[in-house]
Design an enzyme around this catalytic site. Sequence first.
Site, PDB file in Angstrom:
ATOM      1  CB  CYS A   2      31.315 -26.748  34.221  1.00  0.00           C
ATOM      2  SG  CYS A   2      31.393 -28.436  34.822  1.00  0.00           S
ATOM      3  NE  ARG A  27      30.019 -23.621  28.940  1.00  0.00           N
ATOM      4  CZ  ARG A  27      31.157 -23.303  28.298  1.00  0.00           C
ATOM      5  NH1 ARG A  27      31.119 -22.416  27.322  1.00  0.00           N
ATOM      6  NH2 ARG A  27      32.295 -23.856  28.624  1.00  0.00           N
ATOM      7  CD1 TRP A  75      27.237 -32.169  30.900  1.00  0.00           C
ATOM      8  CD2 TRP A  75      29.337 -32.921  31.127  1.00  0.00           C
ATOM      9  NE1 TRP A  75      27.381 -33.251  30.069  1.00  0.00           N
ATOM     10  CE2 TRP A  75      28.654 -33.737  30.186  1.00  0.00           C
ATOM     11  CE3 TRP A  75      30.660 -33.206  31.430  1.00  0.00           C
ATOM     12  CZ2 TRP A  75      29.267 -34.805  29.545  1.00  0.00           C
ATOM     13  CZ3 TRP A  75      31.267 -34.279  30.804  1.00  0.00           C
ATOM     14  CH2 TRP A  75      30.578 -35.060  29.858  1.00  0.00           C
ATOM     15  CG  ASN A 100      34.658 -25.735  32.547  1.00  0.00           C
ATOM     16  OD1 ASN A 100      34.490 -26.942  32.575  1.00  0.00           O
ATOM     17  ND2 ASN A 100      34.557 -25.035  31.429  1.00  0.00           N
ATOM     18  N   GLY A 101      36.623 -27.897  34.376  1.00  0.00           N
ATOM     19  CA  GLY A 101      37.825 -28.665  34.067  1.00  0.00           C
ATOM     20  C   GLY A 101      37.888 -29.916  34.909  1.00  0.00           C
ATOM     21  CD  GLU A 481      26.747 -34.392  11.941  1.00  0.00           C
ATOM     22  OE1 GLU A 481      26.177 -33.459  12.561  1.00  0.00           O
ATOM     23  OE2 GLU A 481      27.747 -34.994  12.394  1.00  0.00           O
ATOM     24  CE  LYS A 485      23.789 -32.499  14.284  1.00  0.00           C
ATOM     25  NZ  LYS A 485      25.028 -33.106  14.816  1.00  0.00           N
ATOM     26  CD  GLU A 488      24.806 -34.946  18.704  1.00  0.00           C
ATOM     27  OE1 GLU A 488      25.851 -34.451  19.167  1.00  0.00           O
ATOM     28  OE2 GLU A 488      24.245 -34.475  17.685  1.00  0.00           O
ATOM     29  CG  HIS A 504      31.767 -56.909   3.941  1.00  0.00           C
ATOM     30  ND1 HIS A 504      32.460 -57.991   3.454  1.00  0.00           N
ATOM     31  CD2 HIS A 504      31.659 -56.032   2.906  1.00  0.00           C
ATOM     32  CE1 HIS A 504      32.777 -57.779   2.185  1.00  0.00           C
ATOM     33  NE2 HIS A 504      32.290 -56.604   1.822  1.00  0.00           N
ATOM     34  CE  LYS A 604      26.909 -25.816  20.022  1.00  0.00           C
ATOM     35  NZ  LYS A 604      26.340 -26.526  18.870  1.00  0.00           N
TER      36      LYS A 604
END
Length: 609
Positions: A2, A27, A75, A100-101, A481, A485, A488, A504, A604
């Site tokens: 947020c 964000r 968010w 926010n939180g 990574e 990406k 995402e 395996h 973000k």
Amino acid sequence: MCGIVGAVAERNVTPILLEGLRRLEYRGYDSAGIAVINDAGCIDRIRRIGKVENLSASLNENPIKGFTGIAHTRWATHGEPSEPNAHPHICNKSVAVVHNGIIENHATLRELQKASDYTFTSETDTEVVVHQIEHYRQAGNDLLQAVKKATQDFEGAYALGVVSTDEPGRLIAARSGSPLVIGIGFGEYFIASDVAALLPVTQRFIFLEEGDIADISKDSLFIYDQNWQQVEREISTSELSADAVSRGEFRHFMMKEIYEQPLVLGEVLEGRIFEGKVLDSAFGVEAEAIFNKVKQVQIIACGTSYHAGMVARYWLEALAGIPCNVEVASEFRYRKPLISDDTLIVTISQSGETADTLAALRNLQQKAEYSLAICNVPESSLVRESKLILMTRAGPEIGVASTKAFTTQLAGLMLMTIALGRRHKLTEDTEKRLLENLKNIPAIIEQVLQNNQIEKWADEFKDTLNSIFIGRGVQYPIAMEGALKLKEISYIHAEAYAAGELKHGPLALIDPEMPIIAVAPKDGLQDKLKSNLMEVLARSGEVYLFADERLDMSDMGDMCHVMKVPQIEPEVAPILYAILMQLFSYYVAVRKGTDVDQPRNLAKSVTVE
């Protein structure tokens, strides 16, 4: 997460709040809203689902204006994206709040408030905040006292902006666990989740500390600490400009930030090397004494930063001869780890406000004497609460999918490895060689960016549903990574495996619809990797291989697509191959038509647990 913006001024603050929200879009969010106290002393509020532009269009149709106001990008945590769940929230038409939180005891507070006849119009935890503040106002407290008493009832994390019709020129800000900054203008003040929101109106900032409450009007500012003592906080001048968060000539912030990597990787090294040696002082005034005592390293991070830490583990153990553990912060914070006195706690975070990483550090501060933050935001909580600091100097990173922040973390971690390693097994000649290799990386990256052939693979991938990334040794975290990406920003399911683990279990997934993406530098493990790829090809799998130009892959067959990569020394190769993963994911996402800079459901800066 947020985003919060607030302002109190002698001019209409609505345009300031709206522009602040635009600058916080990176964000991640699902709705946006603004509330101002109008000339009649009433709260005008507009909230909309979706992009800030939806809110802007509504403001054009139904303008609101006022000298005091708050705004928010949400968010979703509690409650689906909807206008009733969007902020600001209002109680009794007299108090408005942005938050926010997460208020962890919101269910208990909600039941108490319902028993006191407070009406709920949303599913959010935030609505208990505004009701609790109004409860204390009704008991005879002014807005500042009401916020102070209300925050004592909250369990969890919060950054708050609060306004009231009874005190129309007053804005109260409070933080605990979530970041909040005050911007200082001329005859006006602002609040925001980060400085990016306020760069068009000021470059002077105060970063509130844990537990602070600020009492703000257009011509005064008073800050109280968690013990309710009035305090002075340092005023910082940001070197960023409003243009620093623009896309320029690029279609997306992500591509702009990929292309900035040669420059920012040079910045990481600037002033930190002298006569072929890493300066201990680059990490802080106490670094030399602390590094002399370090016998092992514990790295704590989340997401992309965790992958950077995994690369560093290979470096620390192979080059420096120092034992290293790496753990995801969200798990580490709930364990009871055994940390010896000679352990360096290394936290890695782009924002320096990652909730789990911060909590892990705070939990360890009674057990561990030495801490080092590798971070991109100098004013962040992580930086302020760590003994040693290495700033990555990547500049603002707006794209949700981290690019330049990741590679500058890797460069910083190599500097740390060298500084610690020369106290153990790293020789002077090896240090000089590694630093020379680091200095050469920007030119090699420029070569890759100018002769980029990766885009041609994207068309073949846009309809893919699943994929596997593999790598060996220090390239295994780079495969992780790469998979992160791709999922995402393109929403393609992707998993990463150490190449030797294919047999395996994951080989059962191989078929013509399951492409394999692999990275193959010339690092002594290339023949092992090649053998793993042959196992894939023998099962009708299709391979996309980034391979060092010195390697002969001519015998791999038509189902192995090879892209030659400029030669680079194996120790620093992860930095270059990470950029190839970024480019690959970017082009696939563009072909699919996804929102590259603001992928769905992601934020973000993860400032809540």
